[in-house]
Scaffold this motif. Structure first.
Motif, PDB file in Angstrom:
ATOM      1  N   ASP A 175      -0.176 -12.500   2.787  1.00 36.99           N
ATOM      2  CA  ASP A 175       0.682 -13.271   3.691  1.00 36.99           C
ATOM      3  C   ASP A 175       1.108 -12.169   4.592  1.00 36.99           C
ATOM      4  N   GLY A 176       1.331 -10.935   4.082  1.00 37.06           N
ATOM      5  CA  GLY A 176       2.009  -9.798   4.827  1.00 37.06           C
ATOM      6  C   GLY A 176       1.638  -8.530   4.162  1.00 37.06           C
ATOM      7  N   LEU A 177       1.909  -7.336   4.873  1.00 41.59           N
ATOM      8  CA  LEU A 177       1.765  -6.032   3.982  1.00 41.59           C
ATOM      9  C   LEU A 177       2.794  -5.189   4.281  1.00 41.59           C
ATOM     10  N   ILE A 178       3.376  -4.555   3.088  1.00 40.79           N
ATOM     11  CA  ILE A 178       4.196  -3.536   3.145  1.00 40.79           C
ATOM     12  C   ILE A 178       3.610  -2.353   2.923  1.00 40.79           C
ATOM     13  N   MET A 179       3.810  -1.060   3.687  1.00 44.56           N
ATOM     14  CA  MET A 179       3.070  -0.031   3.705  1.00 44.56           C
ATOM     15  C   MET A 179       3.662   1.122   3.874  1.00 44.56           C
ATOM     16  N   MET A 180       3.316   2.243   2.942  1.00 42.99           N
ATOM     17  CA  MET A 180       3.862   3.281   3.328  1.00 42.99           C
ATOM     18  C   MET A 180       2.703   4.403   3.672  1.00 42.99           C
ATOM     19  N   ALA A 181       2.395   4.763   4.783  1.00 41.39           N
ATOM     20  CA  ALA A 181       1.417   5.371   5.450  1.00 41.39           C
ATOM     21  C   ALA A 181       1.374   6.744   5.194  1.00 41.39           C
ATOM     22  N   PRO A 182       0.475   7.134   4.639  1.00 45.95           N
ATOM     23  CA  PRO A 182       0.354   8.712   4.226  1.00 45.95           C
ATOM     24  C   PRO A 182       0.121   9.774   5.616  1.00 45.95           C
ATOM     25  N   ASP A 183      -0.574   9.089   6.447  1.00 42.84           N
ATOM     26  CA  ASP A 183      -0.830   9.902   7.730  1.00 42.84           C
ATOM     27  C   ASP A 183      -1.304   9.261   8.886  1.00 42.84           C
ATOM     28  N   GLU A 184      -1.607   9.887   9.954  1.00 42.84           N
ATOM     29  CA  GLU A 184      -1.803   9.129  11.232  1.00 42.84           C
ATOM     30  C   GLU A 184      -3.074   8.370  11.217  1.00 42.84           C
ATOM     31  N   ALA A 185      -3.947   8.591  10.229  1.00 44.45           N
ATOM     32  CA  ALA A 185      -5.207   8.082  10.334  1.00 44.45           C
ATOM     33  C   ALA A 185      -5.200   6.799   9.843  1.00 44.45           C
ATOM     34  N   SER A 186      -3.848   6.458   9.347  1.00 44.25           N
ATOM     35  CA  SER A 186      -3.820   4.872   8.750  1.00 44.25           C
ATOM     36  C   SER A 186      -3.490   4.078   9.712  1.00 44.25           C
ATOM     37  N   MET A 193       0.756  -1.354  -0.012  1.00 43.94           N
ATOM     38  CA  MET A 193      -0.001   0.099   0.004  1.00 43.94           C
ATOM     39  C   MET A 193       1.031   1.332  -0.093  1.00 43.94           C
ATOM     40  N   LEU A 194       0.613   2.107  -1.069  1.00 43.08           N
ATOM     41  CA  LEU A 194       1.403   3.242  -1.150  1.00 43.08           C
ATOM     42  C   LEU A 194       0.328   4.644  -1.110  1.00 43.08           C
ATOM     43  N   PRO A 195       0.935   5.557  -0.535  1.00 45.71           N
ATOM     44  CA  PRO A 195       0.164   6.784  -0.760  1.00 45.71           C
ATOM     45  C   PRO A 195      -0.062   7.282  -1.997  1.00 45.71           C
ATOM     46  N   GLU A 196       0.569   7.506  -2.611  1.00 39.23           N
ATOM     47  CA  GLU A 196       0.342   7.778  -4.028  1.00 39.23           C
ATOM     48  C   GLU A 196       1.390   7.287  -5.195  1.00 39.23           C
ATOM     49  N   LEU A 197       0.927   7.399  -6.547  1.00 35.40           N
ATOM     50  CA  LEU A 197       1.947   6.613  -7.129  1.00 35.40           C
ATOM     51  C   LEU A 197       2.402   7.425  -8.448  1.00 35.40           C
ATOM     52  N   HIS A 224      -3.785   6.293  -2.070  1.00 34.21           N
ATOM     53  CA  HIS A 224      -4.609   6.597  -1.096  1.00 34.21           C
ATOM     54  C   HIS A 224      -4.446   7.884  -0.238  1.00 34.21           C
ATOM     55  N   SER A 225      -5.577   8.704  -0.344  1.00 33.51           N
ATOM     56  CA  SER A 225      -5.106   9.991   0.188  1.00 33.51           C
ATOM     57  C   SER A 225      -5.674  10.342   1.628  1.00 33.51           C
ATOM     58  N   ASN A 226      -6.530   9.226   2.240  1.00 39.12           N
ATOM     59  CA  ASN A 226      -6.847   9.334   3.507  1.00 39.12           C
ATOM     60  C   ASN A 226      -7.081   8.047   4.088  1.00 39.12           C
ATOM     61  N   GLY A 227      -7.135   8.080   5.737  1.00 36.85           N
ATOM     62  CA  GLY A 227      -7.298   7.045   6.299  1.00 36.85           C
ATOM     63  C   GLY A 227      -8.423   6.021   6.137  1.00 36.85           C
ATOM     64  N   GLU A 228      -9.604   6.515   5.647  1.00 37.61           N
ATOM     65  CA  GLU A 228     -10.883   6.032   5.344  1.00 37.61           C
ATOM     66  C   GLU A 228     -10.630   4.998   4.076  1.00 37.61           C
ATOM     67  N   GLU A 229      -9.876   5.337   3.095  1.00 36.97           N
ATOM     68  CA  GLU A 229      -9.490   4.682   1.911  1.00 36.97           C
ATOM     69  C   GLU A 229      -8.613   3.518   2.151  1.00 36.97           C
ATOM     70  N   VAL A 230      -7.556   3.897   2.975  1.00 39.92           N
ATOM     71  CA  VAL A 230      -6.485   3.115   3.590  1.00 39.92           C
ATOM     72  C   VAL A 230      -7.370   1.773   4.362  1.00 39.92           C
ATOM     73  N   LEU A 231      -8.194   2.094   4.965  1.00 43.48           N
ATOM     74  CA  LEU A 231      -9.033   1.095   5.681  1.00 43.48           C
ATOM     75  C   LEU A 231      -9.631   0.140   4.946  1.00 43.48           C
ATOM     76  N   LEU A 286       0.310  -7.704  -4.471  1.00 45.07           N
ATOM     77  CA  LEU A 286      -1.192  -7.218  -4.445  1.00 45.07           C
ATOM     78  C   LEU A 286      -1.098  -5.757  -4.099  1.00 45.07           C
ATOM     79  N   LEU A 287      -1.029  -4.810  -5.271  1.00 42.52           N
ATOM     80  CA  LEU A 287      -0.938  -3.384  -5.230  1.00 42.52           C
ATOM     81  C   LEU A 287      -2.219  -2.645  -4.890  1.00 42.52           C
ATOM     82  N   SER A 288      -2.072  -1.576  -3.923  1.00 40.74           N
ATOM     83  CA  SER A 288      -3.180  -0.815  -3.926  1.00 40.74           C
ATOM     84  C   SER A 288      -2.595   0.655  -3.480  1.00 40.74           C
TER      85      SER A 288
END
Lengths: 355, 355
Positions: A116-127, A65-69, A98-105, A93-95
């Motif tokens: 089996d695991g998640l690699i994530m770059m979180a855009p904000d604290e809401a994530s 999961m990345l904040p923006e591409l 995401h601009s806000n916590g809602e979308e991330v959820l 599995l790419l997604s």
DNA sequence: GCCAAGTATGAAACCGTTTACATCGGGAGC
DNA sequence: GCTCCCGATGTAAACGGTTTCATACTTGGC
């Protein structure tokens, strides 16, 4: 489409046997095996992935999961993840975007049971909430995390020291009035780079609060606008540290449009070392980070976490940010921008030349 | 982790009701619904994706297979796919860097049951088998297909006409000895661009067989080596068409290293219009293709195919390849490379300037 | 000739959902 | 007061695999 039952029926065996043939698990009579394989081919049977992962609880897939591409940086990160995943027989599995916590959820929820695991770059604290919820099920590796999360591994760049090195270099060249074009507010990388900038000034006995801070957002257009703003300023800074290369590109364009010469009239330093940095006019002095390596390392950490299960500790890794001196900062020893000129000097944190 | 049964038990309802609450399908008593929701939150329940897609036969995921993930071009394609997928609430399952048919087959098999459709750029003919097998289960959209496959949609760039336009432009500038640096053998794009090159020469009454054809592989290093080879040639061509920008970059470096000036001593044209093309020295005349748009379009086709089911026809779409004239070809009317100078002339297939 | 060990296979439970169908009250219509 | 209908919910059968356990049949050792 043919299922395992169809194959079993046609081959006159039980589904257990077919399954065994396809997972070459236990010993199966070679004759039976070849007959099953033959029938399977004829029926064009392929096991269903969803069903498999439901029973085995393994998906051979990593969520990303990345904040923006946008921008080369993220592409490189994905490349790194992809390459290393393949090496371990994982798909991704790419997604993103995401601009806000809602979308991330929502995205996190959609991934559950498929990864089996998640690699994530979180855009904000809401994530963070999403991270916490996912973490209870599968390992999570954070990229450049804003806040470290208990039980998650993370990989980050040395933004702070990289920025500090860049600005210290400018100071060493005699600059005393240095401006910064910042990244978007709330972005960790941006904040760390600003902190490095201020520290460098303070270390040199200068007042960080006196420096010009032009707000930016990591986009080329922001760099251009910042350039226009800078030119109107008096006294005009003699050097500018752009918090990323994209903005440095825009800045150079603005300066060129105004007839200013770099580095003679004004020195420019960027951050990221994107592919085109060496080809700009003049070649851009910047801080090089290995985005591809970030992804690679994240996958390595993930593999460790998957192996060790939920008990796995939370490793924190830092990847170096290295100053690459080219011509835009006016250094006498700068590379040509087209020929490799790697120097082993300067304590190992400064490279010169094209790469 | 909590399953639907745990929630049902704790809430004192059946699993069917819980399922209904989460899919707000049929009418459920609001009171019951809120109680279920509350329990679900407390138990941190999230539906399992694998189980869902097993029953619903929907995954909300698009498979993406690419031959390799190096170079800006592929990143852009992925960006386009990702963006448009998100717009339709799809995630993407990525698997790239496949160098042979065997790997493609394995990857295809691993995706089965996890995707609702497959977007694929096939590296070679060996992958056709995979395409066929996947196609019987879910829709397939091909990118720049080497061979069209019955029942598959496809999107491709007008490689041929783009290359022809570029070379025709060089001829119009007076060049009579034009060389080409080709892409890797067997690559469709490379072959089409070569074909366009030859056609342009033939159209101008020149002999395509007399032109210098330097083999390349789309990498920067190949461009550099080709440059060295070209300089040794006599008579030396007055212009070079590099089959992609990456090689043009290498070529420019080789020419600069040899002290040659572009375009005065030798004209250079590339293909792709990667981000750095406008910033090269001199700014590179090239053929612009919208890689991001390719991905976008592919997703659109896929959505149509998913809607219409396996009966859906096989649409073939072509995306334009537009010549962008900058300074590396020596055109008198070239843009500066830093200022936008879009011209509406020349039949609409030629743009000038930065973008 | 009998028992232990080993090989090849089948039966059935299970993974966590969705959904067709059945059930059960209760109010409306007459 | 009896149907009929409808809304709310439960039951149970899929979905397509994997895996544990049981079973039947060979062998080999003594």
């Amino acid at each position: 489409m043919a299922t395992i039952r169809d194959v079993a029926r046609a081959a006159g065996v039980s589904i257990a046997t077919v399954s065994r043939v396809f997972n070459d698990h236990t010993l199966v009579n070679p004759e039976t095996a070849s007959r099953v394989l033959e029938i399977a081919t004829k029926l064009d049977y392929w096991p269903n992935g969803a069903a498999q992962s439901l029973t085995t609880r393994r998906t051979q897939t990593l969520g990303v999961m990345l904040p923006e591409l946008f921008g080369e940086f993220y592409s490189e990160v994905i490349r790194g993840i992809d390459r290393q995943s393949r090496a371990h027989d994982y798909q991704i599995l790419l997604s993103s975007s995401h601009s806000n916590g809602e979308e991330v959820l929502i995205a996190g929820r959609a991934m559950l049971g498929r990864i089996d695991g998640l690699i994530m770059m979180a855009p904000d604290e809401a994530s963070i909430e999403t991270v916490e919820r996912v973490r209870r099920r599968v390992p999570v590796v954070l990229l450049n995390p804003r806040i470290e999360v208990e039980g998650c591994c993370s990989v980050a760049f040395e933004n702070f020291s990289g920025a500090r090195a860049a600005v210290t270099h400018l100071i060493g060249l005699g600059h005393r009035d240095i401006a910064i074009i910042t990244g978007p507010p709330g972005n960790v990388d941006a904040e760390e780079r600003l902190r490095g900038f201020r520290r460098a000034l303070a270390d040199a006995g200068m007042d960080p609060d006196a420096a010009a801070v032009i707000p930016g957002d990591f986009r080329e257009s922001a760099g251009y606008e910042a350039g226009v703003a800078l030119l109107a300023r008096k006294p005009r800074p003699t050097a500018v540290f752009a918090a990323n290369d994209g903005m440095a590109v825009g800045l150079l364009a603005a300066l060129a449009a105004a007839g200013k010469r770099v580095p003679r009239d004004i020195a420019v330093v960027g951050f990221d070392d994107i592919a085109m940095a060496a080809y700009l006019n003049p070649p851009l002095t910047t801080v090089s980070v290995d985005a591809c390596g970030l992804g690679h390392r994240a996958v390595d950490l993930m593999m460790g976490a998957i192996e060790s299960g939920p008990t796995g500790g939370s490793l924190r890794q830092q990847l170096p940010a290295v100053l690459v001196v080219r011509q835009s900062c006016g250094s006498a020893t700068a590379g040509t921008g087209l020929l490799e000129q790697t120097a082993g000097s300067s304590g190992g944190t400064v490279r010169r030349g094209r790469k």
